[in-house]
Enzyme design. Sequence first.
Site, PDB file in Angstrom:
ATOM      1  N   ARG A  56       0.808  -1.223   0.000  1.00  0.00           N
ATOM      2  CA  ARG A  56       0.000   0.000   0.000  1.00  0.00           C
ATOM      3  C   ARG A  56       0.845   1.278   0.000  1.00  0.00           C
ATOM      4  O   ARG A  56       0.648   2.170  -0.843  1.00  0.00           O
ATOM      5  CB  ARG A  56      -0.907   0.036   1.251  1.00  0.00           C
ATOM      6  CG  ARG A  56      -2.154  -0.770   1.137  1.00  0.00           C
ATOM      7  CD  ARG A  56      -2.525  -1.338   2.481  1.00  0.00           C
ATOM      8  NE  ARG A  56      -1.606  -2.438   2.738  1.00  0.00           N
ATOM      9  CZ  ARG A  56      -1.875  -3.699   2.400  1.00  0.00           C
ATOM     10  NH1 ARG A  56      -3.033  -4.000   1.901  1.00  0.00           N
ATOM     11  NH2 ARG A  56      -0.978  -4.647   2.572  1.00  0.00           N
ATOM     12  N   LYS A  84      25.388  -4.917  -2.401  1.00  0.00           N
ATOM     13  CA  LYS A  84      26.854  -5.011  -2.517  1.00  0.00           C
ATOM     14  C   LYS A  84      27.532  -4.350  -1.328  1.00  0.00           C
ATOM     15  O   LYS A  84      28.744  -4.149  -1.337  1.00  0.00           O
ATOM     16  CB  LYS A  84      27.322  -4.331  -3.807  1.00  0.00           C
ATOM     17  CG  LYS A  84      26.758  -4.915  -5.077  1.00  0.00           C
ATOM     18  CD  LYS A  84      27.311  -4.105  -6.262  1.00  0.00           C
ATOM     19  CE  LYS A  84      26.523  -4.360  -7.521  1.00  0.00           C
ATOM     20  NZ  LYS A  84      26.834  -3.356  -8.564  1.00  0.00           N
ATOM     21  N   ARG A 106      11.300   3.768   4.093  1.00  0.00           N
ATOM     22  CA  ARG A 106      10.851   2.804   5.120  1.00  0.00           C
ATOM     23  C   ARG A 106      12.057   1.973   5.520  1.00  0.00           C
ATOM     24  O   ARG A 106      12.817   1.517   4.662  1.00  0.00           O
ATOM     25  CB  ARG A 106       9.746   1.902   4.571  1.00  0.00           C
ATOM     26  CG  ARG A 106       9.396   0.768   5.518  1.00  0.00           C
ATOM     27  CD  ARG A 106       8.209  -0.058   5.054  1.00  0.00           C
ATOM     28  NE  ARG A 106       6.956   0.661   5.244  1.00  0.00           N
ATOM     29  CZ  ARG A 106       5.758   0.116   5.072  1.00  0.00           C
ATOM     30  NH1 ARG A 106       5.661  -1.153   4.700  1.00  0.00           N
ATOM     31  NH2 ARG A 106       4.659   0.809   5.259  1.00  0.00           N
TER      32      ARG A 106
HETATM   33  N1   CP Z   1      -0.375  -0.224   6.014  1.00  0.00           N
HETATM   34  C1   CP Z   1       0.817  -0.429   5.412  1.00  0.00           C
HETATM   35  O1   CP Z   1       1.825   0.181   5.771  1.00  0.00           O
HETATM   36  O2   CP Z   1       0.785  -1.356   4.415  1.00  0.00           O
HETATM   37  P1   CP Z   1       2.042  -1.782   3.524  1.00  0.00           P
HETATM   38  O3   CP Z   1       3.010  -2.504   4.425  1.00  0.00           O
HETATM   39  O4   CP Z   1       1.483  -2.662   2.440  1.00  0.00           O
HETATM   40  O5   CP Z   1       2.675  -0.530   2.978  1.00  0.00           O
END
Ligand code: CP
Length: 310
Positions: A56, A84, A106
């Site tokens: 998402r 690497k 992330r």
């Molecule tokens: N809710 C959410 O962060 O979903 P994803 O891990 O698919 O990005």
Amino acid sequence: MERKDLLGLKDLSREEIEFILHTAVPMKDIIKRDIKKVPTLRGKAMVTVFYENSTRTRTSFEIAGKYLSADTVNLAVSTSSVQKGESLKDTIKTMEVMGFDLVVIRHSMSGTPHYVARNTSMAVINAGDGTNEHPTQALLDLFTIKQYKGTLEGLKVAIVGDILHSRVARSNIYGLSKFGCEIRVVGPSTLIPPGLDRLGVKSYYSMDQALKGVDVINVLRIQRERQQSGLFPSLDEYANLYMLRPEHLTRAKDDVLVLHPGPMNRGIEISSEIADFGPAVINEQVTNGVAVRMALLFLMMGGSRDEITN
Ligand code: CP
């Protein structure tokens, strides 16, 4: 928006949150058009860098950028030079000198987006850092609650499940508490961290008690990948006690709203009767996620509001 980066809801004011949610309203209209594109961010470039899996968040940032005409690139970490041995700092610098204006990151380690933000001139958006925060998920949750309830002010919200590992829970708590919500968390005692009372959050271990009179239930995913062994006896045991099923809803208000950030473990934290047929708005959350992320990209990469409303 005055800020260079969006790292969490802890440090955002209520006014800043309201401004982002307000800006997301016309963005949602764009998504519903036949031609889902405005020239607002033409000439701007953004890159998504995800060291953890995502469906998402990554995809919605990418399509949000495209709807606003930004050039969007995904750095596929699993096939990149990270494999690497290239460091995070060098990877980010490489993106910066290519000319990207904004990076969405992330990472499994809490605080990584903050480190990146200190070391780059690009705007940084936290797309989830370890167990710390997932601010854009909480913003889309707030947007969705406001859409259905008309207000956030003073609502009773229960967050169910693995609070200990949940960055979604943490960002929701920071966000909802700025609107005077009564926030309850419920789950096994081993998955509820101590000290939540200092944030004004009430902890419960029984679904029946926690859900009494609530306006909103936010069901969290059981994070099998972060689970230390022994925090609860088994997934079956967890499902027996904490899976949200239709009979639980009789404790809540008649117009209760059910949220889930996804991905769902059906039959573990949420029953299919609720996910597919109950008062769940899980698909609407996903659509709203695109609108909220469009709003953030617009505010952080400097679009013109006239181009959105015309
Ligand atoms: N809710 C959410 O962060 O979903 P994803 O891990 O698919 O990005």
